[in-house]
Motif scaffolding. Structure first.
Motif, PDB file in Angstrom:
ATOM      1  N   ILE A 358     -21.279 -57.256 -77.998  1.00  0.00           N
ATOM      2  CA  ILE A 358     -21.231 -58.652 -78.427  1.00  0.00           C
ATOM      3  C   ILE A 358     -19.838 -59.233 -78.257  1.00  0.00           C
ATOM      4  O   ILE A 358     -19.673 -60.413 -77.926  1.00  0.00           O
ATOM      5  N   ASP A 359     -18.812 -58.408 -78.445  1.00  0.00           N
ATOM      6  CA  ASP A 359     -17.440 -58.889 -78.324  1.00  0.00           C
ATOM      7  C   ASP A 359     -16.962 -58.981 -76.873  1.00  0.00           C
ATOM      8  O   ASP A 359     -15.818 -59.357 -76.606  1.00  0.00           O
ATOM      9  N   GLY A 360     -17.813 -58.613 -75.924  1.00  0.00           N
ATOM     10  CA  GLY A 360     -17.468 -58.732 -74.515  1.00  0.00           C
ATOM     11  C   GLY A 360     -16.958 -57.457 -73.874  1.00  0.00           C
ATOM     12  O   GLY A 360     -16.806 -57.401 -72.651  1.00  0.00           O
ATOM     13  N   SER A 361     -16.678 -56.426 -74.641  1.00  0.00           N
ATOM     14  CA  SER A 361     -16.195 -55.158 -74.082  1.00  0.00           C
ATOM     15  C   SER A 361     -17.348 -54.403 -73.421  1.00  0.00           C
ATOM     16  O   SER A 361     -18.492 -54.450 -73.884  1.00  0.00           O
ATOM     17  N   LYS A 362     -17.046 -53.720 -72.322  1.00  0.00           N
ATOM     18  CA  LYS A 362     -18.080 -52.990 -71.602  1.00  0.00           C
ATOM     19  C   LYS A 362     -18.590 -51.821 -72.435  1.00  0.00           C
ATOM     20  O   LYS A 362     -17.806 -51.116 -73.077  1.00  0.00           O
ATOM     21  N   VAL A 363     -19.892 -51.611 -72.434  1.00  0.00           N
ATOM     22  CA  VAL A 363     -20.496 -50.507 -73.180  1.00  0.00           C
ATOM     23  C   VAL A 363     -20.059 -49.189 -72.542  1.00  0.00           C
ATOM     24  O   VAL A 363     -20.178 -49.007 -71.326  1.00  0.00           O
ATOM     25  N   SER A 364     -19.565 -48.271 -73.347  1.00  0.00           N
ATOM     26  CA  SER A 364     -19.100 -46.982 -72.845  1.00  0.00           C
ATOM     27  C   SER A 364     -20.250 -45.985 -72.767  1.00  0.00           C
ATOM     28  O   SER A 364     -21.323 -46.198 -73.344  1.00  0.00           O
ATOM     29  N   PHE A 365     -19.989 -44.895 -72.063  1.00  0.00           N
ATOM     30  CA  PHE A 365     -20.962 -43.807 -71.972  1.00  0.00           C
ATOM     31  C   PHE A 365     -21.331 -43.310 -73.371  1.00  0.00           C
ATOM     32  O   PHE A 365     -22.509 -43.121 -73.689  1.00  0.00           O
ATOM     33  N   GLY A 366     -20.320 -43.090 -74.212  1.00  0.00           N
ATOM     34  CA  GLY A 366     -20.566 -42.574 -75.558  1.00  0.00           C
ATOM     35  C   GLY A 366     -21.400 -43.505 -76.407  1.00  0.00           C
ATOM     36  O   GLY A 366     -22.269 -43.067 -77.169  1.00  0.00           O
ATOM     37  N   GLU A 367     -21.154 -44.813 -76.293  1.00  0.00           N
ATOM     38  CA  GLU A 367     -21.911 -45.789 -77.090  1.00  0.00           C
ATOM     39  C   GLU A 367     -23.377 -45.808 -76.683  1.00  0.00           C
ATOM     40  O   GLU A 367     -24.268 -45.805 -77.539  1.00  0.00           O
ATOM     41  N   MET A 368     -23.641 -45.835 -75.376  1.00  0.00           N
ATOM     42  CA  MET A 368     -25.031 -45.847 -74.925  1.00  0.00           C
ATOM     43  C   MET A 368     -25.715 -44.517 -75.230  1.00  0.00           C
ATOM     44  O   MET A 368     -26.902 -44.490 -75.609  1.00  0.00           O
ATOM     45  N   ASN A 369     -24.991 -43.430 -75.090  1.00  0.00           N
ATOM     46  CA  ASN A 369     -25.568 -42.121 -75.386  1.00  0.00           C
ATOM     47  C   ASN A 369     -25.964 -42.013 -76.852  1.00  0.00           C
ATOM     48  O   ASN A 369     -27.004 -41.440 -77.184  1.00  0.00           O
ATOM     49  N   GLU A 370     -25.147 -42.584 -77.739  1.00  0.00           N
ATOM     50  CA  GLU A 370     -25.453 -42.547 -79.168  1.00  0.00           C
ATOM     51  C   GLU A 370     -26.699 -43.382 -79.481  1.00  0.00           C
ATOM     52  O   GLU A 370     -27.540 -42.974 -80.289  1.00  0.00           O
ATOM     53  N   LEU A 371     -26.844 -44.536 -78.844  1.00  0.00           N
ATOM     54  CA  LEU A 371     -28.052 -45.357 -79.031  1.00  0.00           C
ATOM     55  C   LEU A 371     -29.282 -44.580 -78.577  1.00  0.00           C
ATOM     56  O   LEU A 371     -30.326 -44.585 -79.249  1.00  0.00           O
TER      57      LEU A 371
END
Length: 418
Positions: A358-371
């Motif tokens: 939402i803040d505009g930062s690119k989604v990282s591997f770790g963030e998507m993996n956690e989802l």
């Protein structure tokens, strides 16, 4: 009697055939082993005739430039003993025994003709480390530390990186520049001949013996069945419908779309996160219409991935055509259109990427993996009757976006004979 000292507990892999293990040990004139680890704890007669060998004391002097003294040096000698034994066990006892037999035959034949064979001298060796003992020492010392997959040791796949680091450092040294020979013909690949110790024959054989003794732990990402994948898609779709907050709704939309795009596109790791907004929007309407005449066009959707990819040089934009809806009923176009609509309405960012927070930062591997892992855990907990067969799965240990989607996609393609 060249035997491993038990002062340091090294790791020994379990052999597949314990009976054959005992036979080979008995051929060495030793007591048959009680477990596979004992196989690597004793020297092999004649091994020094196939593998370069220096005694523990000589190696210690080459490394430390002094004689050993004290308990700390006792541990160093124990590691050196382990190094030599690993080098010995790069060859099987039967191979070494056959080599001795051939050498004896050579000597007998030559002496039968009235002369002794001109065999190479067995020493002395130079008082320095010319074959990579210091790097082997460091690798074994690191193997004694707790690793990622075991608390008792670090596996060979990790400790071998020390060899790569040393080799790279050697290639930048003046010594390498003075002695290096380059061979190349026309546009063919170049061959570099160096005197780097870790490229020596002894080091290659020691590495083989060490890897054989230690074995390896292979933990591949587990494959999702098509039933699990479809259930996961349905779960994330429901989460989108239930979400009220924009931030939570956008996360669910991203996960829903990422699962579908990565599986249908057989993407690995973070490749799906390289989805480019502008390039994908340009081709969004392509493939909507069905052509019944030549050229025949099936319903499809085009995704644009931009960035650096494995096996390629530089940044590139890959445009991949995916079926709008697969035979398994996976709605690829619907997922992509939902993702792009959410990107424009829920996220206020000028980022060129589709998968952004939402803040505009690119989604990282770790963030998507956690989802993804959170959703898989939720799916497992909701499957009370174990219809999906996930009861025995350790979700956070066995699944990851790193390879699960790609392996699941290729496995499903093989199953349906695509």
């Amino acid at each position: 009697c060249y035997v491993q000292d038990d002062m340091v507990k090294f790791h020994y892999a379990k052999a597949a055939n314990d009976d054959q293990e005992e036979i080979e040990m008995e051929e060495l004139g030793r007591k048959s082993c009680d477990n596979a680890g004992d196989r690597y704890k004793v020297g092999i007669p004649g091994a020094h005739l196939s593998v370069s060998f220096q005694c523990d004391l000589c190696v210690f002097r080459n490394l430390y430039r002094r004689d050993p003294s004290g308990e700390r040096d006792d541990m160093a000698l124990c590691i050196i003993r382990r190094i030599n034994l690993d080098a010995f066990w790069s060859r099987e006892p039967s191979t070494l025994k056959a080599n001795i037999g051939q050498l004896n035959t050579l000597i007998t034949l030559c002496e039968g003709q009235g002369f002794s064979p001109h065999l190479p001298a067995r020493g002395p060796f130079p008082v320095e480390d010319t074959v990579g003992y210091s790097v082997a020492f460091g690798m074994l010392a690191q193997s004694l530390r707790a690793g990622r997959h075991s608390r008792s040791y670090t596996q060979f796949g990790t400790i071998r990186k020390l060899r790569s680091a040393f080799s790279n450092l050697y290639m930048t040294s003046p010594t390498c520049g003075e002695n290096q020979v380059t061979s190349a013909v026309g546009g063919s690949p170049k061959t570099y001949l160096t005197q780097c110790p870790t490229n020596s024959l002894w080091f290659a054989r020691w590495s083989l013996g060490c890897e054989t003794r230690m074995g390896f732990i292979l933990k591949q990402n587990k494959v999702m069945s098509i039933e699990v994948l479809i259930a996961l898609i349905k779960l994330t779709r429901k989460k989108i419908e239930r979400s009220q907050a924009e931030k939570e709704k956008w996360k669910c939309i991203m996960l829903f779309s990422y699962i579908i795009i990565s599986f249908v596109g057989a993407l690995r790791g973070s490749e799906g996160l390289q989805l480019h907004l502008q390039e994908t929007m340009l081709d969004l309407d392509k493939g909507k219409k069905i052509s019944s005449g030549p050229p025949f066009i099936n319903p499809h959707v085009i995704i644009a991935l931009e960035g650096r990819f494995k096996g390629e040089k530089g940044e590139r934009c890959h445009k991949i055509a995916l079926s709008s809806t697969t035979k398994s009923g996976i709605p690829v176009r619907q997922a992509l259109e939902l993702l792009l609509a959410g990107r424009q309405s829920l996220v206020r960012s000028q980022s060129p990427w589709v998968f952004v927070n939402i803040d505009g930062s690119k989604v990282s591997f770790g963030e998507m993996n956690e989802l993804y892992l959170d959703a898989m855990v939720e799916l497992k907990e909701a499957d009370d009757l174990n219809v999906l067969g996930m009861d025995e799965c350790e979700i956070r240990e066995e699944f990851s976006i790193y390879r699960s989607f790609r392996r699941s996609s290729t496995t499903h393609a093989q199953n349906v004979e695509v």
